[in-house]
Motif scaffolding. Structure first.
Motif, PDB file in Angstrom:
ATOM      1  N   THR A 179       0.857  -1.182   0.000  1.00 44.31           N
ATOM      2  CA  THR A 179       0.000   0.000   0.000  1.00 44.31           C
ATOM      3  C   THR A 179       0.891   1.228   0.000  1.00 44.31           C
ATOM      4  O   THR A 179       1.699   1.430   0.921  1.00 44.31           O
ATOM      5  N   ILE A 180       0.770   2.033  -1.036  1.00 44.03           N
ATOM      6  CA  ILE A 180       1.589   3.228  -1.215  1.00 44.03           C
ATOM      7  C   ILE A 180       0.695   4.450  -1.036  1.00 44.03           C
ATOM      8  O   ILE A 180      -0.337   4.585  -1.701  1.00 44.03           O
ATOM      9  N   ALA A 181       1.086   5.346  -0.137  1.00 37.69           N
ATOM     10  CA  ALA A 181       0.357   6.601   0.053  1.00 37.69           C
ATOM     11  C   ALA A 181       1.147   7.732  -0.596  1.00 37.69           C
ATOM     12  O   ALA A 181       2.362   7.850  -0.378  1.00 37.69           O
ATOM     13  N   LEU A 182       0.458   8.532  -1.403  1.00 36.84           N
ATOM     14  CA  LEU A 182       1.086   9.669  -2.075  1.00 36.84           C
ATOM     15  C   LEU A 182       0.567  10.947  -1.427  1.00 36.84           C
ATOM     16  O   LEU A 182      -0.645  11.199  -1.409  1.00 36.84           O
ATOM     17  N   VAL A 183       1.465  11.737  -0.875  1.00 39.15           N
ATOM     18  CA  VAL A 183       1.071  12.986  -0.219  1.00 39.15           C
ATOM     19  C   VAL A 183       1.944  14.112  -0.749  1.00 39.15           C
ATOM     20  O   VAL A 183       2.998  13.885  -1.354  1.00 39.15           O
ATOM     21  N   GLY A 184       1.501  15.327  -0.494  1.00 35.44           N
ATOM     22  CA  GLY A 184       2.257  16.487  -0.934  1.00 35.44           C
ATOM     23  C   GLY A 184       1.344  17.621  -1.330  1.00 35.44           C
ATOM     24  O   GLY A 184       0.115  17.484  -1.329  1.00 35.44           O
ATOM     25  N   PRO A 185       1.924  18.756  -1.677  1.00 31.63           N
ATOM     26  CA  PRO A 185       1.120  19.926  -2.022  1.00 31.63           C
ATOM     27  C   PRO A 185       0.339  19.726  -3.309  1.00 31.63           C
ATOM     28  O   PRO A 185       0.691  18.893  -4.159  1.00 31.63           O
ATOM     29  N   THR A 186      -0.738  20.486  -3.460  1.00 33.61           N
ATOM     30  CA  THR A 186      -1.543  20.450  -4.685  1.00 33.61           C
ATOM     31  C   THR A 186      -0.681  20.825  -5.885  1.00 33.61           C
ATOM     32  O   THR A 186       0.102  21.782  -5.824  1.00 33.61           O
ATOM     33  N   GLY A 187      -0.832  20.056  -6.972  1.00 33.80           N
ATOM     34  CA  GLY A 187      -0.049  20.326  -8.175  1.00 33.80           C
ATOM     35  C   GLY A 187       1.325  19.697  -8.157  1.00 33.80           C
ATOM     36  O   GLY A 187       2.121  19.910  -9.072  1.00 33.80           O
ATOM     37  N   GLY A 188       1.610  18.887  -7.124  1.00 26.62           N
ATOM     38  CA  GLY A 188       2.939  18.285  -7.034  1.00 26.62           C
ATOM     39  C   GLY A 188       3.145  17.108  -7.962  1.00 26.62           C
ATOM     40  O   GLY A 188       4.275  16.706  -8.219  1.00 26.62           O
ATOM     41  N   GLY A 189       2.034  16.500  -8.447  1.00 25.66           N
ATOM     42  CA  GLY A 189       2.152  15.387  -9.388  1.00 25.66           C
ATOM     43  C   GLY A 189       1.556  14.085  -8.895  1.00 25.66           C
ATOM     44  O   GLY A 189       1.729  13.037  -9.529  1.00 25.66           O
ATOM     45  N   LYS A 190       0.819  14.118  -7.764  1.00 27.90           N
ATOM     46  CA  LYS A 190       0.268  12.879  -7.196  1.00 27.90           C
ATOM     47  C   LYS A 190      -0.737  12.231  -8.140  1.00 27.90           C
ATOM     48  O   LYS A 190      -0.657  11.032  -8.443  1.00 27.90           O
ATOM     49  N   SER A 191      -1.725  13.003  -8.605  1.00 34.21           N
ATOM     50  CA  SER A 191      -2.739  12.448  -9.513  1.00 34.21           C
ATOM     51  C   SER A 191      -2.125  12.037 -10.840  1.00 34.21           C
ATOM     52  O   SER A 191      -2.566  11.066 -11.472  1.00 34.21           O
ATOM     53  N   THR A 192      -1.086  12.747 -11.268  1.00 28.97           N
ATOM     54  CA  THR A 192      -0.408  12.389 -12.515  1.00 28.97           C
ATOM     55  C   THR A 192       0.213  11.001 -12.416  1.00 28.97           C
ATOM     56  O   THR A 192       0.181  10.221 -13.378  1.00 28.97           O
ATOM     57  N   ILE A 193       0.749  10.660 -11.250  1.00 30.32           N
ATOM     58  CA  ILE A 193       1.372   9.345 -11.065  1.00 30.32           C
ATOM     59  C   ILE A 193       0.351   8.235 -11.277  1.00 30.32           C
ATOM     60  O   ILE A 193       0.608   7.259 -12.000  1.00 30.32           O
ATOM     61  N   VAL A 194      -0.834   8.371 -10.669  1.00 32.82           N
ATOM     62  CA  VAL A 194      -1.844   7.316 -10.833  1.00 32.82           C
ATOM     63  C   VAL A 194      -2.449   7.355 -12.237  1.00 32.82           C
ATOM     64  O   VAL A 194      -2.849   6.302 -12.763  1.00 32.82           O
ATOM     65  N   ASN A 195      -2.527   8.522 -12.858  1.00 29.33           N
ATOM     66  CA  ASN A 195      -3.007   8.593 -14.246  1.00 29.33           C
ATOM     67  C   ASN A 195      -2.055   7.861 -15.184  1.00 29.33           C
ATOM     68  O   ASN A 195      -2.477   7.180 -16.126  1.00 29.33           O
TER      69      ASN A 195
END
Length: 607
Positions: free
Chosen positions: A380-396
């Motif tokens: 289970t990998i949790a991705l955290v960080g500021p908005t626009g950092g690239g979290k959603s891009t990684i899962v996309n």
């Protein structure tokens, strides 16, 4: 209405090309029997129309002027028989045209819908919904009308001109040449008007797309509009669009209106010349009274189709402008395409590796830079960080909605571009921050995760997701209608149904994209419980806004400016007192302030 500010629609050339017309006509190729049927019906109707005028000449010359009643009765009997036959032909071709129109609409909308399913997510990111809706609805109607009623009008006009010219040449070829000399002038006028009308109607279609999008945007966002009292501002912006469309429509209508009197003046000139010369020839006995009467009728029959081209051309230009936009959508190629030798690996529950991945949505604006991450099966990998950092891009990228610009992503050591897109996406379950439900019942929406699922499987999935209890409190329980986009349920209820849908799909990889950020604490606990059940034995990615929900993750990855700034377990990162420690303690402090100061939100809102 910012949706259209950065969307530049493709401009089309000002001329109708033979290639465009051939492509339009190709829409009826598979229905050639219907086309042949209604064209035959039109030809019969038009030829009989022309022969009626010739019969009237015979009635005058061989019956009335020589007082031959038998000839009159015989010709009237012929007229009656042909009129009945013509009525049947009209009934036949109108029926055939109606059927053909519906077949073309069906084919177009099916082709567009199928093609839209194949397009990549990036297409929807840059293309307004209103533009797409206009292509599938109003533009398909216009194209269907063009290849049915438009073809009917043009065919009828052409046959009328040919048959009228034929009978005029039989009656008095010298007078016929005078009329035929006016045809090139009329055709030139029609051609010039056509170019100008087409330019305006292309602009109308572009503006219509924007207006459709504005309607869609304001209706779907009506709560925000009212909450922010944006009605007047939106009305002003909408008025600008409608005023532009009105101006272009007005110019097109003006050109269409001007076309008719121009044609009438040319026709009247030809008619006056025939009357003058033909009247003298009647006195000389070169043409009969019936002949001159029929000749004038044929002139009207010939000129009327050309006069009617003002309307036909106006409709035709709109339809051609619409067809160009339909074809531009159909010609759009998906950015994510399977390789010819792509295969299904059977499972994606393998080691996942992001290997020196670069990605950007816009050139020179990198989102991920030399990104590296290895995920073992079942982690289970949790991705955290500021908005626009690239979290959603990684899962996309993981879902292959997009592909890396540089580097690669592998499943079990295989570059995922060598796998079929379906083999990847069908084994990934996603629960988004903003849940989307389809119109229908709760049962239908959960079953969307596995279309062949039984009612028992649906109920079991709802129990695992924590949705069963609230569903049973509804009037119709699992058969409760959710409304459009699920607007008859709360955000938390929609999220629980979405989670049940993901449970039913039984994915190998599970993604939660800030799924608990918009729900209350009680619903969050239910979702968290359902998540834990779903993540068991699966590789999971969690994008979290509330950091308290990810403490049990195997790895917490802190993303900042497209790179990993920290990575480890919750305890490890807290001991390091780095970026994650600051984020967690700040959020924990805010939660305590809200707990002990219930008016804090009101004060912040007031300020």
């Amino acid at each position: 209405m910012p949706e259209f500010d950065e969307f530049a629609e493709e401009e089309f050339q000002s001329q109708i090309t033979g290639k465009t017309l051939l492509r339009i006509l190709s829409q009826v190729r598979s229905h050639w029997k219907n086309v042949a049927g209604f064209l035959t019906g039109i030809a019969i109707t038009s030829i009989i129309d022309a022969y009626f005028t010739y019969l009237s000449k015979l009635v005058i010359d061989t019956g009335i002027t020589v007082k031959n009643k038998q000839a009159v009765y015989t010709l009237l009997g012929t007229y009656t028989g042909l009129a009945i036959f013509q009525a049947l032909a009209v009934l036949f071709f109108i029926f055939m045209v109606g059927i053909l129109g519906e077949q073309v609409r069906y084919d177009l909308r099916r082709a567009l819908f199928n093609h839209l399913q194949k397009l990549s997510l990036s297409y929807y990111s840059r293309t307004p919904v209103g533009w797409i809706m206009a292509r599938v609805t109003s533009d398909t109607d216009r194209l269907a009308d063009l290849v049915t009623w438009g073809m009917l009008d043009m065919t009828w006009a052409l046959i009328n001109i040919i048959t009228s010219a034929y009978f005029m040449l039989i009656i008095r070829w010298q007078l016929a040449l005078i009329v035929l000399a006016a045809l090139p002038i009329l055709l030139y006028v029609a051609f010039e008007f056509r170019k100008r009308i087409l330019t305006e109607y292309r602009r109308v279609r572009r503006l219509n797309s924007k207006i459709t999008g504005a309607y869609n945007e304001n209706i779907t966002g009506v709560r925000v509009v009212k909450a922010l009292s944006r009605e007047e501002n939106n009305l002003t912006e909408f008025s600008q669009l409608t005023n532009e469309m009105y101006s272009s429509s007005y110019r097109a209508a003006w050109l269409s209106a001007l076309f008719l009197p121009t044609v009438q003046i040319i026709s009247a000139t030809a008619l006056a010349a025939v009357l003058t010369i033909g009247g003298n020839q009647v006195h000389l006995g070169w043409i009969t009274i019936g002949g001159i009467q029929a000749f004038l009728s044929y002139i009207t029959m010939m000129m009327w189709p050309i006069q009617d081209l003002a309307r036909v051309y106006a409709d035709m230009q709109q339809a051609v402008a619409s067809s160009e936009r339909i074809f531009s959508l159909i010609d759009t190629q998906p950015e994510i395409i399977d390789q010819p030798d792509a295969s299904d690996p059977g499972t994606v529950l393998n080691e996942i590796r992001f290997d020196h991945v670069d990605f950007f949505y816009e050139q020179d604006k990198p989102v991920l830079k030399d990104f590296n991450l290895t995920v073992r099966p079942g982690e289970t990998i949790a991705l955290v960080g500021p908005t626009g950092g690239g979290k959603s891009t990684i899962v996309n990228l993981l879902c292959r909605f997009y592909e890396p610009k540089r580097g690669r992503i592998t499943f079990g050591g295989r570059d995922y571009t060598t796998l079929t897109t379906r083999s990847i996406q069908s084994r990934i379950g996603v629960v988004l921050q903003t849940p989307h439900l389809f119109s229908g019942t709760i049962r239908d929406n959960i079953r969307y995760g596995k279309l062949g699922a039984s009612d028992e499987e649906i109920e079991q999935a709802a129990r695992i997701a924590g949705a069963h209890d609230f569903i049973m409190t509804l009037d119709k329980q699992y058969d409760q209608d959710v409304g459009e986009t699920g607007n008859m349920l709360s955000v938390g209820q929609k999220q629980l149904v979405s989670l049940a849908r993901a449970v039913l799909a039984n994915p190998e990889i599970f993604i939660m994209d800030e799924a608990t950020s918009s729900v209350d604490t009680l619903t969050e606990a239910l979702i968290q419980k359902g998540m834990e059940a779903l993540m068991e034995g699966r590789t999971s990615f969690i994008i979290a806004h509330r950091l308290s929900t990810i403490k049990r993750a195997d790895q917490i990855v802190v993303i900042d400016h497209g790179q990993i700034s920290e990575m480890g377990t919750h305890a490890e990162l807290m001991r390091r007192r780095g970026h994650y420690f600051n984020l967690y303690t700040q959020q924990f402090r805010r939660d305590l302030e809200k707990q002990y100061d219930p008016y804090q939100d009101l004060v912040i809102s007031h300020n």
